[in-house]
Design a protein around this motif. Structure first.
Motif, short mmCIF file in Angstrom:
data_model
loop_
_atom_site.label_atom_id
_atom_site.label_comp_id
_atom_site.label_asym_id
_atom_site.label_seq_id
_atom_site.Cartn_x
_atom_site.Cartn_y
_atom_site.Cartn_z
N PHE A 80 0.84 -1.19 0.00
CA PHE A 80 0.00 0.00 0.00
C PHE A 80 0.87 1.24 0.00
O PHE A 80 1.48 1.57 1.02
CB PHE A 80 -0.92 0.03 1.24
CG PHE A 80 -1.42 -1.32 1.64
CD1 PHE A 80 -2.09 -2.14 0.74
CD2 PHE A 80 -1.23 -1.79 2.93
CE1 PHE A 80 -2.56 -3.38 1.11
CE2 PHE A 80 -1.69 -3.03 3.32
CZ PHE A 80 -2.36 -3.84 2.40
N PRO A 81 0.95 1.97 -1.13
CA PRO A 81 1.75 3.20 -1.17
C PRO A 81 0.92 4.41 -0.72
O PRO A 81 -0.31 4.41 -0.82
CB PRO A 81 2.11 3.33 -2.65
CG PRO A 81 0.92 2.72 -3.35
CD PRO A 81 0.41 1.62 -2.46
N ILE A 82 1.59 5.44 -0.23
CA ILE A 82 0.92 6.71 0.06
C ILE A 82 1.82 7.85 -0.38
O ILE A 82 3.05 7.72 -0.45
CB ILE A 82 0.56 6.89 1.56
CG1 ILE A 82 1.83 7.02 2.41
CG2 ILE A 82 -0.33 5.79 2.07
CD1 ILE A 82 1.55 7.47 3.83
N ARG A 83 1.19 8.97 -0.72
CA ARG A 83 1.90 10.20 -1.07
C ARG A 83 1.24 11.33 -0.32
O ARG A 83 0.00 11.43 -0.30
CB ARG A 83 1.81 10.43 -2.58
CG ARG A 83 2.48 11.71 -3.07
CD ARG A 83 3.99 11.59 -3.06
NE ARG A 83 4.58 12.76 -3.74
CZ ARG A 83 5.02 13.85 -3.11
NH1 ARG A 83 4.93 13.93 -1.78
NH2 ARG A 83 5.55 14.84 -3.78
N SER A 136 -1.88 12.03 -10.79
CA SER A 136 -2.34 12.62 -12.04
C SER A 136 -2.43 14.15 -11.95
O SER A 136 -2.07 14.87 -12.89
CB SER A 136 -3.70 12.05 -12.43
OG SER A 136 -4.24 12.69 -13.56
N GLU A 137 -2.89 14.67 -10.81
CA GLU A 137 -3.16 16.10 -10.69
C GLU A 137 -2.01 16.89 -10.09
O GLU A 137 -1.72 18.02 -10.52
CB GLU A 137 -4.44 16.32 -9.88
CG GLU A 137 -5.66 15.72 -10.58
CD GLU A 137 -6.95 15.91 -9.81
OE1 GLU A 137 -8.03 15.74 -10.39
OE2 GLU A 137 -6.88 16.23 -8.60
N PHE A 138 -1.35 16.34 -9.08
CA PHE A 138 -0.29 17.10 -8.40
C PHE A 138 1.10 16.71 -8.89
O PHE A 138 2.06 17.46 -8.67
CB PHE A 138 -0.38 16.90 -6.87
CG PHE A 138 -1.55 17.59 -6.25
CD1 PHE A 138 -1.47 18.89 -5.81
CD2 PHE A 138 -2.78 16.93 -6.13
CE1 PHE A 138 -2.55 19.53 -5.25
CE2 PHE A 138 -3.87 17.55 -5.56
CZ PHE A 138 -3.77 18.86 -5.13
N GLY A 139 1.22 15.53 -9.50
CA GLY A 139 2.52 15.09 -9.99
C GLY A 139 3.48 14.76 -8.86
O GLY A 139 3.09 14.58 -7.70
N ASP A 140 4.76 14.71 -9.21
CA ASP A 140 5.78 14.33 -8.23
C ASP A 140 6.55 15.54 -7.70
O ASP A 140 7.13 15.48 -6.62
CB ASP A 140 6.77 13.34 -8.86
CG ASP A 140 6.09 12.07 -9.34
OD1 ASP A 140 5.11 11.66 -8.69
OD2 ASP A 140 6.51 11.51 -10.38
N ARG A 141 6.57 16.64 -8.48
CA ARG A 141 7.35 17.80 -8.05
C ARG A 141 6.45 18.82 -7.34
O ARG A 141 5.42 19.22 -7.86
CB ARG A 141 8.01 18.48 -9.26
CG ARG A 141 9.13 17.66 -9.85
CD ARG A 141 9.92 18.45 -10.87
NE ARG A 141 11.02 17.66 -11.41
CZ ARG A 141 11.92 18.12 -12.27
NH1 ARG A 141 11.84 19.39 -12.69
NH2 ARG A 141 12.88 17.35 -12.71
N THR A 177 12.10 23.03 -4.51
CA THR A 177 11.30 22.08 -5.28
C THR A 177 11.77 20.67 -4.96
O THR A 177 12.97 20.36 -5.11
CB THR A 177 11.44 22.34 -6.79
OG1 THR A 177 10.99 23.65 -7.09
CG2 THR A 177 10.60 21.34 -7.58
N THR A 178 10.86 19.85 -4.51
CA THR A 178 11.20 18.46 -4.19
C THR A 178 10.45 17.54 -5.14
O THR A 178 9.31 17.80 -5.51
CB THR A 178 10.81 18.12 -2.74
OG1 THR A 178 9.41 18.35 -2.55
CG2 THR A 178 11.59 18.96 -1.75
N GLN A 179 11.11 16.47 -5.49
CA GLN A 179 10.49 15.46 -6.35
C GLN A 179 10.48 14.13 -5.60
O GLN A 179 11.52 13.52 -5.39
CB GLN A 179 11.24 15.32 -7.66
CG GLN A 179 10.64 14.25 -8.58
CD GLN A 179 11.29 14.23 -9.94
OE1 GLN A 179 11.46 15.28 -10.57
NE2 GLN A 179 11.66 13.05 -10.41
N ILE A 180 9.28 13.72 -5.18
CA ILE A 180 9.09 12.46 -4.47
C ILE A 180 7.93 11.74 -5.13
O ILE A 180 6.86 12.33 -5.33
CB ILE A 180 8.77 12.68 -2.97
CG1 ILE A 180 9.80 13.59 -2.31
CG2 ILE A 180 8.71 11.35 -2.23
CD1 ILE A 180 9.45 13.98 -0.91
N GLU A 181 8.11 10.50 -5.44
CA GLU A 181 7.03 9.73 -6.05
C GLU A 181 6.14 9.07 -5.00
O GLU A 181 4.92 9.04 -5.14
CB GLU A 181 7.61 8.68 -7.00
CG GLU A 181 8.33 9.31 -8.19
CD GLU A 181 8.85 8.27 -9.18
OE1 GLU A 181 8.36 7.11 -9.13
OE2 GLU A 181 9.75 8.60 -9.97
#
Length: 440
Positions: A103-106, A221-226, A237-241
């Motif tokens: 189960f992933p979360i962001r 889809s809407e907020f992306g990774d960055r 600016t951070t990029q986290i998947e």
């Protein structure tokens, strides 16, 4: 038997000749016995609460989190790329046979608005399993479904506090809230949940009070990774998947081998970059149980010191009593009393003191729970600011009476009465009858 009964009767009468002195002696044993029961009950309560938090993470779970590397630049504009990736997620889920689910979360900090109401909260992209994994309960509506995630629906579930602040006098179900430039329909509201404490070096504390949950596919889809944030005149600016992945394995026996395999895969994928951390709740649970035993031992040692101090008080009183009753001892010896009779008399008095102290101490120990609740009530009523600053563990912890602590404390109190009473009794019995009769 009659001799002992008669001896205890005489001993009790002797103690009542100096009631205040006897009560103060009993008080020392009372404090010691109560301390044993109270400290062990509090220790058990704290330990139980900690173990419940760890157990709620799941004994067959392995939790992997993204960890921000130390700042190594002073640039005002930069892109920091780190943490878990969707590739990590797919490779571990598909390539490790023991993993049965994942189960992933962001998550990011966002402003949530409804009309003129604004709340700064945490936007969490998750799957339907998030509710069970974090022991969330619904107050109304429903949680996110697999279909919501697959269809990337703009649905959301609000935490209790967010719902109350945004919809103080309205039913939030069916209403829409704005997060950033996106609109989400409210399909559920969670019940209030107490924040969890930090567990382990790689699992930070979680505050669920200001959360809003959306499908993780919708989030990507809407907020992306960055994500770009501005602070103190600079932008970062951070990029986290993925912020966190919870892997479930088939059995407890699979936990340790699987966690080592996950670490190996992550080291290979990240080329030695330590921007992730693995937490195994089973290991934490085992450590908590070991810590519990050490904590209980430490608490018991403190209580034993209190009992020893009470025993020294008994010895001190009995030695003073021997000096005061020297002439009485001489008369008894002159009338035919043996040394064993004198020892028995003084031992009976010390045992009486320790038994009375032990019995009252047990009654005092049984008030641990109600007294704790009374203290909390007083703090809530008269010192709310102090109560608000206390850790959640203190606010919710309930002492748990340890059954074996009651007979143990009573046995120790009686033993102390015998041990610390032997010397004064032996000293009294060793007196020369003639010298004792001469004493004024």
């Amino acid at each position: 038997m009659y001799i002992w009964i008669r001896t205890f009767q005489l001993g009790f009468k002797s103690l009542m000749l100096h009631p205040m002195r006897s009560l103060l002696t009993i008080l020392g044993i009372f404090i010691g016995v109560s301390s044993v029961i109270w400290l062990l009950a509090i220790g058990e309560g704290i330990s139980q609460k900690s173990q419940e938090q760890i157990a709620s993470l799941g004994a067959t779970n392995i939790i992997v989190r993204s960890v921000k590397p130390p700042d190594d630049t002073t640039s005002t504009v930069r892109i920091l790329i780190y943490g878990l990736t969707r590739y990590d997620f797919e490779k571990i889920r598909e390539g490790v046979p023991a993993v049965k689910d994942a189960f992933p979360i962001r998550e990011i900090q966002q402003r949530i608005t409804f009309r003129e109401h604004v709340v700064d909260g945490r936007l969490v992209g998750c799957t339907p399993h998030y509710m069970k994994a974090n022991s969330l309960k619904l107050a109304r509506g429903e949680f996110l479904t697999d279909m919501d995630c697959e269809s990337k629906r703009n649905y959301c579930v609000l935490s209790a506090n967010v719902a109350e602040e945004l919809f103080a006098f309205e039913n939030p179900l069916g209403k829409t809230v704005r997060v950033g430039r996106y609109i989400y329909e409210v399909v559920g509201v969670c019940q209030p949940k107490t924040a969890s404490a930090a567990i382990g070096g790689s699992l930070s504390a979680q505050d669920y009070s200001r959360d809003i949950y959306i499908p993780i596919q919708t989030f990507w889809s809407e907020f992306g990774d960055r994500i770009t944030t501005s602070r103190s005149g600079s932008r970062e600016t951070t990029q986290i998947e993925i912020n966190q992945i919870t892997f479930q394995v088939n059995t407890i026996q699979d936990v340790h081998p699987t966690s080592e395999l996950i670490k190996l895969i992550l080291r290979q994928n990240h080329q030695g970059k330590e921007d992730w951390a693995v937490t195994v709740p089973l290991e934490l649970l085992e450590q908590a149980q070991t810590t519990k035993m050490m904590f209980m031992l430490f608490m018991g040692l403190i209580a034993a010191i209190s009992l020893a101090v009470g025993g020294i008080g008994i010895m001190n009183i009995m030695l003073a009593t021997v000096t005061e009753r020297t002439r009485e001892i001489g008369i008894r010896r002159a009338l035919g009393a043996k040394r064993a009779d004198i020892i028995r008399q003084f031992l009976a008095e010390t045992i009486t003191l320790s038994v009375l102290g032990g019995m009252t101490g047990i009654l005092g120990g049984l008030t641990c729970g109600p007294f704790t609740e009374l203290i909390r009530w007083i703090l809530n009523q008269y010192f709310p600011s102090v109560m608000a600053q206390l850790p959640d563990l203190v606010k919710t912890m309930a002492p748990i009476l340890v059954p074996w602590s009651i007979p143990l404390a009573f046995f120790i109190s009686v033993t102390i009465g015998v041990v610390f009473g032997l010397y004064p009794a032996s000293r009294a019995a060793a007196m020369d009858p003639i010298e004792a009769l001469r004493h004024e």
